[in-house]
Scaffold this active site. Sequence first.
Site, PDB file in Angstrom:
ATOM      1  CG  HIS A  58      -2.110  -0.952   0.999  1.00 33.21           C
ATOM      2  ND1 HIS A  58      -3.365  -0.562   0.578  1.00 33.21           N
ATOM      3  CD2 HIS A  58      -2.175  -2.303   1.129  1.00 33.21           C
ATOM      4  CE1 HIS A  58      -4.153  -1.621   0.489  1.00 33.21           C
ATOM      5  NE2 HIS A  58      -3.457  -2.699   0.808  1.00 33.21           N
ATOM      6  CB  THR A  59       4.362   1.989  -0.573  1.00 34.10           C
ATOM      7  OG1 THR A  59       4.622   0.885  -1.431  1.00 34.10           O
ATOM      8  CG2 THR A  59       4.697   1.590   0.852  1.00 34.10           C
TER       9      THR A  59
ATOM     10  N   GLY B 182      -4.880 -12.339  -5.718  1.00 33.24           N
ATOM     11  CA  GLY B 182      -3.950 -11.261  -5.384  1.00 33.24           C
ATOM     12  C   GLY B 182      -2.736 -11.251  -6.298  1.00 33.24           C
TER      13      GLY B 182
ATOM     14  CB  SER C 201      -2.159  -8.290 -10.657  1.00 32.10           C
ATOM     15  OG  SER C 201      -1.922  -7.599  -9.492  1.00 32.10           O
TER      16      SER C 201
ATOM     17  CB  SER D 150      -8.343  -7.345 -12.702  1.00 28.38           C
ATOM     18  OG  SER D 150      -7.645  -6.743 -11.646  1.00 28.38           O
TER      19      SER D 150
ATOM     20  CD  GLU E  79      -8.478  -3.147 -11.161  1.00 25.07           C
ATOM     21  OE1 GLU E  79      -7.879  -3.608 -12.144  1.00 25.07           O
ATOM     22  OE2 GLU E  79      -9.063  -3.848 -10.328  1.00 25.07           O
TER      23      GLU E  79
ATOM     24  CG  ASP F 230      -1.901  -4.512  -8.979  1.00 25.59           C
ATOM     25  OD1 ASP F 230      -0.964  -4.508  -8.165  1.00 25.59           O
ATOM     26  OD2 ASP F 230      -3.098  -4.526  -8.627  1.00 25.59           O
TER      27      ASP F 230
ATOM     28  CE1 TYR G 100      -5.318  -1.414  -2.703  1.00 25.73           C
ATOM     29  CE2 TYR G 100      -6.572   0.492  -3.454  1.00 25.73           C
ATOM     30  CZ  TYR G 100      -5.395  -0.227  -3.406  1.00 25.73           C
ATOM     31  OH  TYR G 100      -4.274   0.256  -4.048  1.00 25.73           O
TER      32      TYR G 100
HETATM   33  C1  GLA Z   1      -3.422  -3.886  -4.900  1.00 27.87           C
HETATM   34  C2  GLA Z   1      -3.478  -2.600  -5.718  1.00 27.87           C
HETATM   35  C3  GLA Z   1      -2.084  -1.983  -5.861  1.00 27.87           C
HETATM   36  C4  GLA Z   1      -1.393  -1.844  -4.512  1.00 27.87           C
HETATM   37  C5  GLA Z   1      -1.497  -3.133  -3.704  1.00 27.87           C
HETATM   38  C6  GLA Z   1      -1.025  -2.978  -2.288  1.00 27.87           C
HETATM   39  O1  GLA Z   1      -2.699  -4.853  -5.582  1.00 27.87           O
HETATM   40  O2  GLA Z   1      -4.032  -2.839  -6.980  1.00 27.87           O
HETATM   41  O3  GLA Z   1      -2.166  -0.749  -6.529  1.00 27.87           O
HETATM   42  O4  GLA Z   1      -1.908  -0.760  -3.800  1.00 27.87           O
HETATM   43  O5  GLA Z   1      -2.825  -3.631  -3.650  1.00 27.87           O
HETATM   44  O6  GLA Z   1       0.309  -2.660  -2.238  1.00 27.87           O
END
Ligand code: GLA
Length: 390
Positions: A38-39, A129, A131, A133, A165, A177, A226
């Site tokens: 989440h950075t 998780g 990605s 999408s 997205e 992602d 989120y």
């Molecule tokens: C998801 C989001 C990303 C990122 C991560 C957490 O994958 O799509 O943009 O924020 O969570 O790091």
Amino acid sequence: MIKEELFIEAKKTFAEKYGQPHTIASFAPGRVEIIGNHTDYNEGFVVSSAINYGIFFLLAPNGLDHSRVFCGRTQEHATFQMANLDLGLDGGGWAKYIYGSIVELLKGSDGVLPEIDAMILGDIPLGSGLSSSAALEVATAFAVAKLGNISKTNLEFAKIAQAAEHTYAGVMCGLLDQLSSIYGKENQLIMTDFRSIEVENLPLGDDASFIVCNTKVKHALVDGEYNERRESCEKAAEFFKEKLGDRISTLRDVTSAELEQYAGEMDPIAAKRAAHVIGECERVLAGKKYLDEGKIEKFGQLMYESHDSSINNFENSCPELDFVVEASKSIPGVMGARLSGGGFGGSAVLLVHPRNAQTIGKALANAYENEMGTDCEIYYVKAFSGATVL
Ligand code: GLA
């Protein structure tokens, strides 16, 4: 390097389905977040990797008055009109990422693309998780840009996919992602500064590889959680801006020392969210140094610290992920583990020596099944090359 077998299957299915071969194909990989949680939307740092699981997107103009898309795995269809994109999409789920990417790609361009038949086929586990999408959005944008002779930079492609997205899935994600799917390099990690969007590929030595453990847990309301975390971070940044002035625009600009100084005046939840992001940015920078110096075990330690912070500060873990990370500590050869991606379910990533990977994967799968009474999925991921038109 592409996935030959999957591509052959995709080509064959396309030809059978539509009675003609495809004319354009693209591939986009999924990604694993190695450290830096989440950075991205806080303009901080992340180490990630594109992985050897991805999605093919095949298309050919069809001469009809509408476009058709087909998902090779679920056998579902959807339709829309290139000539009238504002009429929307007939179909849902996966198809909205395709439609969304096309709408975002064509924004501001005049001229209409021909109607197409299109198909997707991929092997990224959905909702894990990893990605899927983002890979779908990127693969779509690459193939359709080729169709329309539309030239975009890699960063523009990442932003187009991200906008899809935001608008069509309602998740206010950062760029991690989509960018990882585009900037991947074989056997190299991706270190990104999400303020300047400078991307550096870091060679992954022979002593390190990653295992992904998909808990298959997807908690309801994940997307809402989120977006709520993102808002908390933005509010915390506002607080620091008031205290420290204009040199603060996001949490990336705040140091641990400043957080410590002001935490007592902050809303306790906002202070914890800030502690996670600020700590993660510092861990990524420390981790990059360890990677440069070949200190893999020290890097692994930071992954464990990252997960602790997810539990205690960001509260984006879940019992299943915590079990995987905790169990990994007593499996010989595991150097580090943490949740990967948004959290609240999905996958954990483990850092291991390649020679131990299979044994560790099996031990973890057994431990998980014994404890949880249900199975998890283990993936031996490789750092893979980024999206491409084939
Ligand atoms: C998801 C989001 C990303 C990122 C991560 C957490 O994958 O799509 O943009 O924020 O969570 O790091």
